[in-house]
Design a protein around this motif. Structure first.
Motif: not given
Ligand SMILES: Cc1ncc(C[n+]2csc(CCOP(=O)(O)OP(=O)(O)O)c2C)c(N)n1
Ligand SMILES: [Mg+2]
Lengths: 302, 90, 395
Positions: C74, C23-24, C50-52
């Motif tokens: 996460v 996620k990150v 879909e990640a930062e």
């Protein structure tokens, strides 16, 4: 008499009693006031330093909100990671992120990470508790130590008058990032502090708030006078309280100029400037800093 | 006592530290005479151990009060006094 | 027909990373890891993950960003090399102590000075004491396979420790090889979403990163030490799972190549095992009983399993791309400790090769093996240029 526990049931302090800060610690008070303004829906990231140490000795945490300490200089990067995780998991609309640390972690070792966090635009409020030295390690000079102050690494001596440089202006450095809100507050003005923290948290994006917090042990001041000294710093013009919101400056006015001696003379860290004729120059220089602030921020209504 | 993974712990633990035992010299006495319930003493207590719900109801929880004396110093009506730890006659 | 696609190693690693659904992601460019960061940025920019992706101002912050995100519960990813990993080192130790299952790739590169961007394994070896699981890959396929397994191992509730997958700089991420990447559905079936035991949560506040006084600190270290030992079986279990899920063998703690009846066994980590296997084959053809044990899991160090696997050997020849200057190679030191005071006592020799990208030739390997069959060597440098005059040493 009502039993103490019963009477305390309205105790909703988010920084709980039983922390081990020194009596009269300005930082512990400021941290409690910050959380009072922030409420429960925050996650706090804390740098290594007095605040971390006196509030988090395992398992005796004083924190009622989610709180994390990683290292001395990476607080804003940890906060950025938390913000990113909250964002991607859709929690950022109900959780605010506060990164906080001392002046050493802010002005010195963590400045690069703060700059990165501000520049990247993370929705984080950074709070610097400015007690003007590395207190946790025993009162060493930081970039935020004021001109001519005695610390254990800026001692006055035969060829020294104490700290040889004026304070680093971190709020202005923060401002240079073009962030929406920067404020300077003081524990001597709790309601002003409260308002600034609430204001900051109402704004999206990176915010920087610096809070002046007297340290009785490090400054050599009486514990009961923490609020007095915080106010004197403001009233002399040495610690101007101001905020810049979207480029617009507002400063807290002071009624009349109090000479800097009033602030300096009862602090052990400035004692070497007194009682000797030839130290007039240093005091005049400090007065010059105050006068400049008064002028620059329009602190006195003319 | 349990040591958790990563020393992760939960809120409230600090309350076991009865820092009131740190007081050596003096403690606050709330005179309950001129109090205007401005709440400033409670607001600026670094321990967060002063409470009150109206005029002349304020008190410091002595389990935690470290005796710093800020409350007495800031009280605008001088209704708080620092008295010797052993009590007034002590 | 060969399964898979012809991919540059870095691209394959980035795709595998994305399949794990972090996620990150936060990383900072450094040769030879940069390609992975670029590929990942593109994957995120294309909306394929879909990640930062947090572009930080340095590696200390990259590690700190993933630490913070992992604390929220996460899955995260970072990668680095050399100076970058060293700059991270403070955070690397911190992540392990906080028991956060961060996963990273270390693209192995030498450490400055002098500045050198080529491969050896000094950088990750320095981190051996940090409490991270360390897995060393031989090729790009294995790097990808281990990356997937690393998340599963790290996040296992019996483990809850960070894991580092190490691959040799340039040799792997820059090379084009056929790599068989699993489908998203296969990965999802193998690697369920991360289920944290503890996290920052406003509905259930925790204090993370509390400090421990002398009455408690030592237990926290003991807990990691014991968990490290227990994680050996988790690593093997995950490797078995991987094998049955993907039909491709994954060796777990180490790979044995012609070891079982060998009197001389080379021990090595990473890509150089490929060349060594060729040499082993050649020597076997000449009737020499030689084999190689390629160590995959360096931390935890599989002491008992290594004792079992190597106790029949007469010579153990450690070839490693790192040196504890003033001491010995790290792997040799660990290996000697496995056999000291035990019944089996093979001769253990340590050789240092390939520092800063120095070629490891077939001849180097052969002479090293034959040398070790006659005498015990300790931190012998192999492949030094004899025509160079070394100021203060000779000449
Ligand atoms: C990398 C690193 N360097 C040095 C230290 C030692 N250290 C811990 S706290 C501290 C000073 C903290 O000063 P400041 O940030 O002003 O906080 P204060 O204690 O004054 O509130 C220092 C030097 C450390 N923990 N980590
Ligand atoms: Mg400080």
């Amino acid at each position: 008499m009502v039993k103490v526990e019963e009477r305390d049931k309205f105790n909703d302090h988010l920084l709980a009693s039983g922390h081990t800060a020194c009596p009269g610690c300005g930082q512990s008070l400021a941290a409690r006031l910050v959380l009072r303004a922030a409420g429960r829906n925050v996650m706090v990231v804390n740098s290594t330093g007095c605040l971390e140490v006196f509030s988090s000795k395992y398992p005796e945490s004083a924190w009622e909100v989610p709180w994390i300490h990683s290292l001395f200089e990476n607080t804003s990067a940890v906060a950025a990671g938390i913000e990113a995780a909250l964002k991607i998991t859709g929690q950022l609309d109900r959780v605010r992120v506060i990164a906080q640390g001392g002046d050493g972690s802010t002005a010195d070792i963590g400045l690069g990470a703060i700059s990165g966090m501000l520049e990247r635009g993370h929705d984080v409020l950074y709070i610097c508790y400015d007690n003007e030295a590395y207190m946790n390690t025993g009162i060493q000079r930081s970039g935020s130590t004021p001109y001519y102050a005695r610390t254990t690494t800026s001692p006055p001596g035969k060829v020294s008058r104490g700290n040889w440089r004026p304070k680093k202006d971190v709020p202005q450095i923060a401002l240079a990032h073009g962030i929406p809100y920067v404020a300077v507050a003081s524990v001597g003005y709790p309601m002003d502090l409260d308002r600034k923290v609430r204001k900051a948290l109402s704004i999206r994006g990176p915010k920087y708030v610096q809070i002046h917090v007297p340290c009785p042990l490090g400054w050599g001041t009486a514990p009961e006078r923490t609020i007095d000294f915080a106010r004197l710093a403001v009233l002399t013009g040495l610690y101007p309280l101001y905020e810049v919101e979207n480029g617009e400056l507002r400063a807290l006015k002071i009624p009349k100029k109090v000479p800097v001696e009033e602030y300096l003379k009862e602090q052990v860290r400035f004692r070497h400037l007194f009682g000797k004729e030839d130290r007039k120059k240093e005091i005049a220089e400090i007065q010059g800093i105050a006068d400049q602030n008064i002028e620059k921020f329009g602190l006195i209504v003319k | 006592m349990k040591i958790t993974l990563g020393t992760v712990t939960h809120p409230g633990g600090s309350r076991v530290n009865k820092t009131g035992s740190w007081r050596t010299a003096s403690k606050p006495r709330f005179n309950h005479q001129a109090c205007v319930a401005c709440d400033v003493c409670a607001l600026v207590c670094p321990e967060g151990c002063i409470f009150g719900t109206g005029q002349n109801t304020y008190y410091a929880n002595e389990d935690y009060c470290k005796g710093c004396g800020i409350c007495a110093e800031v009280c605008p009506v001088h209704d708080i006094e620092m008295i010797p730890e052993a009590g007034e006659d002590g | 027909m060969v399964k898979g696609r012809m991919l540059q190693g870095a691209r394959a690693m980035a795709e595998m990373c994305a399949l794990c659904r972090p996620k990150v992601i936060s990383a900072y460019p450094i040769t030879p890891q940069t390609l992975i960061v670029e590929e990942l940025s593109q994957i995120v920019a294309d909306g394929d993950l879909e990640a930062e992706f947090i572009n930080v101002e340095g590696e200390h912050s990259a590690a700190s960003v993933v630490l913070g995100a992992a604390a929220v519960g996460v899955r995260v990813f970072t990668c680095s090399s050399s100076q970058g990993l060293l700059l991270m080192s403070e955070v690397i130790f911190n992540i392990a102590g906080m028991r956060l299952p961060v996963v990273m790739i270390c693209v192995n590169r030498s450490v400055s000075a002098p500045l050198n961007i080529w491969n050896d394994q000094q950088d990750s070896i320095i981190m051996r004491d940090s409490g991270w699981i360390q897995l060393y890959a031989e090729n790009n396929q294995e790097t990808c396979d281990l990356l997937l397994q690393a998340h599963k191992i790290a996040e296992d509730h019996r483990v809850m420790l960070p894991a580092m997958v190490c691959c040799d700089g340039y040799v792997l991420p820059h090379a084009y090889e056929i790599v068989d990447l699993p489908s998203q559905a296969e990965v999802d079936a193998f690697l369920p979403s991360y289920d944290p035991i503890y996290k920052l949560d406003i509905d259930n506040p925790t204090t993370m990163g509390a400090f421990a006084d002398p009455e408690k600190y030592m237990e926290t270290r003991y807990m990691i030490q014991e968990t490290m030992k227990k994680s050996l079986s988790v690593i093997e279990e995950v490797a078995r799972d991987f094998g049955s899920s993907f039909g491709r063998s994954s060796y777990g703690l180490f790979e044995k190549y012609r070891v079982d009846d060998a009197s001389t066994v080379v021990v090595a980590l990473g890509s150089m095992a490929g060349t060594i296997k060729d040499v082993v084959d050649e020597l076997r053809d000449q009737g020499e009983k030689v084999g190689i044990l390629r160590l995959i899991c360096y931390r935890p160090f599989p002491k008992e399993a290594l004792y079992e696997a190597l106790s029949a050997a007469e010579n153990i020849v450690i070839m490693e791309k790192d040196i504890s200057l003033g001491g010995s190679g790290a792997v040799a030191t660990d290996m000697r400790a496995v056999f000291y005071g035990r019944e089996a006592c093979p001769r253990i020799s340590g050789f240092i090769l390939g520092l800063g990208g120095r070629d490891i030739t077939v001849d180097d390997i052969k002479t090293t093996i034959s040398k070790a069959q006659h005498q015990v060597a300790d931190a012998d440098f192999v492949g030094l240029k004899e025509d160079l005059e070394l100021e203060g040493i000779n000449g």
